[in-house]
Every structure is written in C-alpha cells, then in structure tokens.
Scaffold this motif. Structure first.
Motif, short mmCIF file in Angstrom:
data_model
loop_
_atom_site.label_atom_id
_atom_site.label_comp_id
_atom_site.label_asym_id
_atom_site.label_seq_id
_atom_site.Cartn_x
_atom_site.Cartn_y
_atom_site.Cartn_z
N LEU A 1 0.82 -1.21 0.00
CA LEU A 1 0.00 0.00 0.00
C LEU A 1 0.85 1.26 0.00
CD1 LEU A 1 -2.96 0.84 0.00
CD2 LEU A 1 -2.98 0.59 2.48
N LEU A 2 2.02 1.20 0.65
CA LEU A 2 2.89 2.38 0.76
C LEU A 2 3.93 2.47 -0.36
CD1 LEU A 2 3.53 2.49 4.63
CD2 LEU A 2 2.07 4.01 3.28
N LEU B 1 11.55 -1.28 5.61
CA LEU B 1 10.61 -0.52 4.80
C LEU B 1 10.88 0.98 4.91
CD1 LEU B 1 8.12 -0.18 3.01
CD2 LEU B 1 6.68 -0.43 5.05
N LEU B 2 11.22 1.44 6.10
CA LEU B 2 11.52 2.87 6.28
C LEU B 2 12.67 3.28 5.37
CD1 LEU B 2 11.13 5.56 7.79
CD2 LEU B 2 12.73 4.72 9.52
N GLY B 3 13.71 2.46 5.32
CA GLY B 3 14.84 2.75 4.45
C GLY B 3 14.41 2.86 2.99
N GLU B 4 13.55 1.94 2.55
CA GLU B 4 13.06 1.96 1.17
C GLU B 4 12.26 3.23 0.89
OE1 GLU B 4 11.04 -1.65 0.00
OE2 GLU B 4 12.43 -2.88 1.16
N LEU B 5 11.42 3.60 1.84
CA LEU B 5 10.57 4.79 1.65
C LEU B 5 11.42 6.06 1.57
CD1 LEU B 5 7.63 4.00 4.11
CD2 LEU B 5 7.50 4.05 1.62
N LEU B 6 12.38 6.20 2.48
CA LEU B 6 13.18 7.43 2.53
C LEU B 6 14.11 7.57 1.33
CD1 LEU B 6 14.18 7.67 6.32
CD2 LEU B 6 12.24 8.70 5.15
N LEU B 7 14.56 6.44 0.79
CA LEU B 7 15.50 6.49 -0.33
C LEU B 7 14.81 6.54 -1.69
CD1 LEU B 7 18.15 4.02 1.07
CD2 LEU B 7 18.46 6.47 0.73
N ASP B 8 13.49 6.50 -1.70
CA ASP B 8 12.73 6.59 -2.96
C ASP B 8 12.58 8.07 -3.33
OD1 ASP B 8 10.48 6.74 -4.85
OD2 ASP B 8 10.29 4.60 -4.42
N ARG B 9 12.94 8.40 -4.54
CA ARG B 9 12.92 9.81 -4.98
C ARG B 9 11.53 10.44 -4.86
NH1 ARG B 9 16.58 9.86 -10.53
NH2 ARG B 9 18.59 9.37 -9.55
N ASN C 1 10.38 14.90 -0.13
CA ASN C 1 9.91 15.83 0.91
C ASN C 1 9.75 15.14 2.26
OD1 ASN C 1 9.84 17.86 -0.99
ND2 ASN C 1 7.64 17.67 -1.39
N ILE C 2 9.29 13.89 2.22
CA ILE C 2 9.12 13.13 3.46
C ILE C 2 10.49 12.83 4.06
CG2 ILE C 2 8.32 10.90 4.39
CD1 ILE C 2 6.49 11.60 1.46
N MET C 3 11.42 12.43 3.19
CA MET C 3 12.79 12.13 3.66
C MET C 3 13.42 13.37 4.30
SD MET C 3 16.19 12.74 2.57
CE MET C 3 16.25 12.82 0.80
N PHE D 1 21.50 1.15 9.57
CA PHE D 1 22.63 1.84 8.94
C PHE D 1 22.17 2.57 7.68
CE2 PHE D 1 25.84 1.79 5.59
CZ PHE D 1 26.89 2.47 6.19
N HIS D 2 21.28 1.93 6.91
CA HIS D 2 20.85 2.52 5.64
C HIS D 2 19.93 3.72 5.85
CE1 HIS D 2 22.87 -0.26 3.06
NE2 HIS D 2 22.36 -1.30 3.71
N VAL D 3 19.34 3.84 7.02
CA VAL D 3 18.57 5.05 7.35
C VAL D 3 19.52 6.09 7.96
CG1 VAL D 3 16.66 6.01 8.68
CG2 VAL D 3 16.45 3.72 7.69
#
Length: 336
Positions: A191-192, A232-240, A244-246, A275-277
C-alpha cells in the motif's frame, strides 16, 4: 444467458442465487447443524463451478462472454459483500476459492473497463471488510490475498489508504500470530510502495500521524515487526518520490537518536537496516542544527563504532558507504 452454459451447468443467476440462499440458511441455522453443513457443501460446489467458468477447465480457455455474464451477475446480486461477511463459516478450500474468484474478477476486463474494480470503487465497504478480516485468524490470509490484488488498482489503493481502517494496519502487524503479522505487513508495504505518487501525497498530508505510529513499530518488542519496519523505512526514505518526506524525517533529532539506538540493536539484521537510514542523516548536505549537535557531540564514538561496524560483511558497496560516512563525520567539526 443460458446459451453460454450447457444444460448441466447452473446459469450465473442460479449460481449466485444458490450461494446467497445457502449463506442465509447458514446464518439462520447456526453452526454445527445438518442444514448448515449441507448449505456449506452447496456453496463449495457453486464456487467450484464459478471458478471453472472464470478460468476454464484445463482443456478449454474460459469463454469471455460467459465470464462477462457471470461477473455482471455477481456484481448485480451483491454476492461479494455477503460472502466476505460469512467467509469464516466456509470450508477451508472454499475460502481459498473465494479469494481466487475475487482476484480473477479484479483482473477481468471488458474492453477498457474493469467491471469488478468499478463495483468495488462504488462499494468500498468491501475493502473495509477485507481489512477487518485480519482480526480473524482463520480468514486473515485469504483477506490479505484479496487486498493485495485490490492494491494493484490505484483507484482501490487510494480508497484503502485514505480509509479510517488504514490506521488499523499499525496494530495488525503486531499481532502474536507470525503468519498473520507477516501477511499484514506485506499488504501494508504494498500500500505504501505500489503507487508512488499516491503514497507520497498521503504521507505528506498525514506525516505526523503516520510517523508517530511508525516510531511505535520501530520500538516494538516484536523482532520481526522491528526488522520489517526499519527495512521498509529505508526503502521509503531512499525513494525519490518521497524526497519531501525524507527531508522532514532526517531533520528530526528524535529520529536520529532512534536510528543510533537501532544501530546497536542485538540483531545484526536490524543494525544493518538501521545503517541505511542513519546514512541519510549523515550524508544530508543541509543538516539542521539539532542533527549537527548530536553528530558533533558523538563524533569520536561514532567514528570508533563505524570503524568496527559489520567488518565481517563482504559487500563492496556497504564498505564504501561506511567509509564515506566516517569521512563525513570526521569533517563535521570543521564545517561548524
């Protein structure tokens, strides 16, 4: 309509009517009665017939006119809301058949139209019932299968993510049953991440509420929940799409402190995902004052820690990123 079906087969109208009458009979008779048992068997038989029409019989491809007629009848008869409501009362194989039929109907197209997608868009209580299905262990995985097929369609994903029931995912991913929790998280993740613009818009509009609850997941006592959430947080933040969320997330001192704690988690997998976050905070060229203060205060300890961090991992990109972060942290004081 009979011309699409041979004489041995029930027509679409008969199939839908038979299932509805059997569901009513089960509701009226209650569990463990002979009437309920007979009704359950009839539903199972009808579902098998519906499946045969929708997907063929192994030797013959499905007849598209038959599929269309059956789809129209299922929608017109409001069969799906009724059968999902009573899903827990059906036999094990029948539950699987319902999910399979539901997903075939979602994929069916009549020209450029998707009749069943349109039907669910007008009857979003179906989505609500599927989410609520996670509360029942015996139907949770069936409901999850149907929800993830719905999410493939952006219009349904939008209804779902903006529904009040969306917030229940934060609770369902923490249930004690491993299979149910994992399935819920798979749906939550889909969903996200499936429709990036939709997700980014939702996260921006509901940033505080989402990440307040997300922090609870990152602090969960459940190892699987913690590991899946940090990944999942890492995936969300690193998605272009989520720039703005990142930017907002990595400006928070509380979030940085949380990542530094997760870097020292007893689980190596969680340390690695943290580490990735963490690297996003350090690599940010426009660090906020609170972030700079924390990194400056912990500079020497961070350098020592990162120098020894996961040295057994033979992964060139990880080593390069780690060395880059160490250099970034070493240079922080001179930037101030």
């Amino acid at each position: 309509m009979n011309i699409f079906f041979n004489k041995k087969q029930k027509t679409p109208t008969e199939l839908v009517k038979s299932i509805k009458e059997s569901l009513f009979s089960m509701d009226k008779s209650g569990p463990n009665s002979k009437t309920t048992e007979k009704a359950s068997e009839e539903i199972s038989k009808c579902l098998q017939e519906i499946k045969k029409v929708l997907q063929g019989d192994g030797e013959h491809e499905p007849n598209q006119e038959s599929v269309g007629a059956l789809t129209n009848e299922i929608c017109a008869g409001d069969l799906i809301p009724l059968i999902i409501k009573d899903l827990g009362k059906l036999e094990f194989e029948a539950k699987k058949d319902v999910a399979q039929i539901f997903n075939i109907l979602l994929r069916y197209k009549n020209g450029s139209r998707s009749p069943f997608v349109e039907f669910i868009s007008k009857n979003t209580d179906i989505l609500d019932s599927l989410v609520k299905g996670y509360e029942q262990q015996d139907v949770a995985l069936n409901c999850g299968t149907m929800l993830r097929e719905c999410i493939k369609h952006e219009s349904l994903a939008k209804s779902l993510i903006y529904s009040p029931n969306f917030w229940e995912f934060f609770e369902f991913v923490e249930v004690s049953n491993f299979d149910v929790a994992s399935d819920t998280f798979a749906t939550f993740k889909e969903l996200l991440t499936k429709h990036k613009a939709l997700s980014a818009d939702f996260l921006e509009k509901n940033y505080d509420q989402v990440f307040e609850r997300y922090t609870t997941l990152l602090n969960s006592q459940n190892y699987v929940t913690r590991r899946q959430s940090i990944k999942l947080l890492g995936e969300l933040l690193l998605d272009r799409s989520n720039f703005n969320i990142m930017t907002k997330y990595i400006s928070s001192a509380a979030n940085l402190k949380l990542m530094m704690n997760l870097l020292r988690d007893k689980s190596k997998s969680i340390q690695y995902e943290a580490f990735h976050v963490f690297k996003v905070f350090v690599a940010n060229p426009n660090k906020t004052k609170p972030i700079l203060e924390i990194l400056t205060k912990n500079k020497e300890r961070l350098i020592t820690f990162l120098t020894q961090f996961h040295n057994d991992k033979e992964e060139e990109q990880f080593s390069d990123e780690k060395n880059f972060l160490i250099k970034q942290i070493q240079a922080i004081q001179s930037d101030n």
